[in-house]
Design a protein around this motif. Sequence first.
Motif, PDB file in Angstrom:
ATOM      1  N   LEU A  28       0.854  -1.251  -0.130  1.00  0.00           N
ATOM      2  CA  LEU A  28       0.031  -0.061  -0.037  1.00  0.00           C
ATOM      3  C   LEU A  28       0.923   1.339   0.049  1.00  0.00           C
ATOM      4  O   LEU A  28       1.764   1.443   0.757  1.00  0.00           O
ATOM      5  N   LEU A  29       0.641   2.203  -0.895  1.00  0.00           N
ATOM      6  CA  LEU A  29       1.317   3.475  -0.855  1.00  0.00           C
ATOM      7  C   LEU A  29       0.349   4.674  -0.560  1.00  0.00           C
ATOM      8  O   LEU A  29      -0.513   4.649  -1.283  1.00  0.00           O
ATOM      9  N   ASP A  30       1.089   5.481   0.209  1.00  0.00           N
ATOM     10  CA  ASP A  30       0.120   6.454   0.534  1.00  0.00           C
ATOM     11  C   ASP A  30       1.098   7.922   0.835  1.00  0.00           C
ATOM     12  O   ASP A  30       2.148   7.892   1.545  1.00  0.00           O
ATOM     13  N   LYS A  31       0.204   8.711   0.345  1.00  0.00           N
ATOM     14  CA  LYS A  31       1.281  10.205   0.345  1.00  0.00           C
ATOM     15  C   LYS A  31       0.742  11.004   1.548  1.00  0.00           C
ATOM     16  O   LYS A  31       1.214  11.962   2.149  1.00  0.00           O
ATOM     17  N   ASP A  32      -0.617  10.769   2.036  1.00  0.00           N
ATOM     18  CA  ASP A  32      -1.138  11.421   3.294  1.00  0.00           C
ATOM     19  C   ASP A  32      -1.255  13.026   2.865  1.00  0.00           C
ATOM     20  O   ASP A  32      -0.598  13.833   3.295  1.00  0.00           O
ATOM     21  N   ALA A  37     -10.147  11.860   4.233  1.00  0.00           N
ATOM     22  CA  ALA A  37     -11.640  11.849   4.570  1.00  0.00           C
ATOM     23  C   ALA A  37     -11.489  11.076   5.882  1.00  0.00           C
ATOM     24  O   ALA A  37     -12.234  11.316   6.818  1.00  0.00           O
ATOM     25  N   THR A  38     -10.738  10.005   6.060  1.00  0.00           N
ATOM     26  CA  THR A  38     -10.891   8.928   7.010  1.00  0.00           C
ATOM     27  C   THR A  38     -10.571   9.587   8.386  1.00  0.00           C
ATOM     28  O   THR A  38     -11.065   9.486   9.370  1.00  0.00           O
ATOM     29  N   SER A  39      -9.301  10.510   8.126  1.00  0.00           N
ATOM     30  CA  SER A  39      -9.039  11.101   9.516  1.00  0.00           C
ATOM     31  C   SER A  39      -9.969  12.278   9.997  1.00  0.00           C
ATOM     32  O   SER A  39      -9.897  12.728  11.069  1.00  0.00           O
ATOM     33  N   ALA A  42     -16.483  11.580  11.183  1.00  0.00           N
ATOM     34  CA  ALA A  42     -17.088  11.408  12.593  1.00  0.00           C
ATOM     35  C   ALA A  42     -17.357   9.876  13.025  1.00  0.00           C
ATOM     36  O   ALA A  42     -17.624   9.528  14.054  1.00  0.00           O
ATOM     37  N   GLY A  43     -17.207   8.957  12.087  1.00  0.00           N
ATOM     38  CA  GLY A  43     -17.329   7.451  12.367  1.00  0.00           C
ATOM     39  C   GLY A  43     -18.606   7.176  12.634  1.00  0.00           C
ATOM     40  O   GLY A  43     -19.035   5.887  13.348  1.00  0.00           O
ATOM     41  N   GLY A  44     -19.720   7.807  11.993  1.00  0.00           N
ATOM     42  CA  GLY A  44     -21.049   7.305  12.171  1.00  0.00           C
ATOM     43  C   GLY A  44     -21.452   6.024  11.273  1.00  0.00           C
ATOM     44  O   GLY A  44     -21.120   6.050  10.258  1.00  0.00           O
ATOM     45  N   ALA A 197       4.063   9.192  -2.778  1.00  0.00           N
ATOM     46  CA  ALA A 197       2.714   9.850  -3.669  1.00  0.00           C
ATOM     47  C   ALA A 197       2.946   9.054  -5.031  1.00  0.00           C
ATOM     48  O   ALA A 197       4.448   8.834  -5.662  1.00  0.00           O
ATOM     49  N   VAL A 198       1.972   8.492  -5.639  1.00  0.00           N
ATOM     50  CA  VAL A 198       2.159   7.789  -7.017  1.00  0.00           C
ATOM     51  C   VAL A 198       2.100   9.021  -7.994  1.00  0.00           C
ATOM     52  O   VAL A 198       1.124   9.959  -7.965  1.00  0.00           O
ATOM     53  N   THR A 199       3.151   8.966  -8.794  1.00  0.00           N
ATOM     54  CA  THR A 199       3.139  10.039  -9.716  1.00  0.00           C
ATOM     55  C   THR A 199       2.953   9.496 -11.253  1.00  0.00           C
ATOM     56  O   THR A 199       2.607  10.547 -12.141  1.00  0.00           O
ATOM     57  N   GLY A 249     -16.327  18.855   4.256  1.00  0.00           N
ATOM     58  CA  GLY A 249     -16.976  18.588   5.492  1.00  0.00           C
ATOM     59  C   GLY A 249     -16.293  19.163   6.703  1.00  0.00           C
ATOM     60  O   GLY A 249     -14.945  18.733   6.734  1.00  0.00           O
ATOM     61  N   GLN A 250     -16.848  19.972   7.567  1.00  0.00           N
ATOM     62  CA  GLN A 250     -16.214  20.510   8.665  1.00  0.00           C
ATOM     63  C   GLN A 250     -16.967  19.890   9.876  1.00  0.00           C
ATOM     64  O   GLN A 250     -18.002  19.687  10.003  1.00  0.00           O
ATOM     65  N   ILE A 251     -16.027  19.774  10.867  1.00  0.00           N
ATOM     66  CA  ILE A 251     -16.626  19.387  12.342  1.00  0.00           C
ATOM     67  C   ILE A 251     -15.812  20.227  13.521  1.00  0.00           C
ATOM     68  O   ILE A 251     -14.799  20.566  13.273  1.00  0.00           O
ATOM     69  N   LEU A 252     -16.899  20.215  14.369  1.00  0.00           N
ATOM     70  CA  LEU A 252     -16.429  20.824  15.783  1.00  0.00           C
ATOM     71  C   LEU A 252     -16.131  19.935  16.740  1.00  0.00           C
ATOM     72  O   LEU A 252     -16.849  18.772  16.764  1.00  0.00           O
TER      73      LEU A 252
END
Length: 398
Positions: A28-32, A37-39, A42-44, A197-199, A249-252
């Motif tokens: 698995l390759l990730d650039k972060d 979205a995952t981080s 809200a996890g509903g 990052a995949v380029t 999406g914004q969250i407080l």
Amino acid sequence: MNIVVVGGGVFGCLVSYVLARRGCQVTLLDKDYPGSATSASAGGLWAVGESIGLGCGVIFHGKEGKANIDAGPQPLPREFMEFLMESNRYFPALTQEFERHSGIHIEAEKGTGLLYVIYNDKEQQYASSLLDWLSNSDVDVEEWSSQQVCQREPLMTAEQQGGVYFPGDNQVNPMLLANAARQSATALGAVFKNNTAVTGIRMNNGSVTGVDTTHGHFECDVLVNAAGSWSGQLAKLAGLDLPIFPVRGQILCTEAMRKQTLNFNLSTSDCYILQKAHGEILIGSTTEFCGYDVEVPVENLVGLANGARRALPMLSQSIVKRSWSGLRPGTPDEFPILGPVTEIPNYFNATGGFRTGIVGAPLSAEIVAAHILGLEQPFDPEHFLASRFTKGDIHLPQ
Ligand SMILES: Cc1cc2nc3c(=O)[nH]c(=O)nc-3n(C[C@H](O)[C@H](O)[C@H](O)COP(=O)(O)OP(=O)(O)OC[C@H]3O[C@@H](n4cnc5c(N)ncnc54)[C@H](O)[C@@H]3O)c2cc1C
């Protein structure tokens, strides 16, 4: 089989886990990129509430953040709800598997349920029509009077006129879910490369042979696009059009409050409110089309704060600890995009979770893995193929 998965959000991590569990060699390759979205989620696990438009308060939002019930919501097609309900059923088993492989408890709580709070006659009318719509399904749903709401959620405003309760719609910690999937996959032999990052995507005779990254070249027999809101850009590298767009999406988040300050996940026409395992209360979330901008403008948070205070007046006294935003991978019809494409035989999509990507991730991962490995599908996969979109007919939000 050597499989490269691009994207380390909940989709990429769960696909990697399911494939590693079946003996595949996964990298698995990730650039972060900022705004994963995952981080931000809200996890509903609001399989029913979200499908029928009563889970996510913002579906009602008008342009100025005012409730706009005339403009919606509409229930999504019944197959969407069935898909999310089926995906939701994976959580108890996943909780155990992840504890066994990684020692991580994903906080997939049982028993909280989702309570949609009704403020006025129009909302009551809408809720009643949805209850009719649900009456010939096997969905667990209860209609509560105003007194019942007050008894069961004592901090709730007296302004409410009752509620609709979905006992099967609970919650999870989305970061722990992704992390547990990642560590479990690693325990089964998968390799995770951060900051990569995949380029570029290399092709030969119409098939993918590997990817170029900021940290070198990786060969593969199969490529999985789990790049969230960036999936369209990744697909372009292989010459494909994928109708994915970022939806901010914004969250407080309040400071931790006494546990069980709230007994339920709450949804209103202004916002949703839920208490996480450590006591913080999350208030979400906006739905904004502003490209890859992950700023958190105060003006957009005011509507959420006011909506939360309206439902739970005691929140006026609470202290906001943090706010953030994230980018949902949106699709034109809200269904995810999963599985093969006609143009490239060893390329697979695992994306488009949109506003329900946490609850939908387990079954999405199983569907993608079944496509790759030629296994029996756990759910009719036709709804999710990229080929359902016709080029030229798709108008993405600006
Ligand atoms: C505020 C908010 C609240 C939400 N609440 C809920 C909820 O309550 N319940 C629910 O079910 N869903 C919710 N969602 C939706 C859910 O979070 C998403 O659908 C889901 O997390 C999508 O996961 P993903 O793995 O597809 O994308 P992401 O989590 O965005 O992961 C994609 C990853 O790909 C990486 N990437 C992209 N391009 C490249 C590249 N070229 N090379 C390497 N890496 C790359 C990115 O850096 C990122 O880490 C919410 C979303 C938001 C923003």
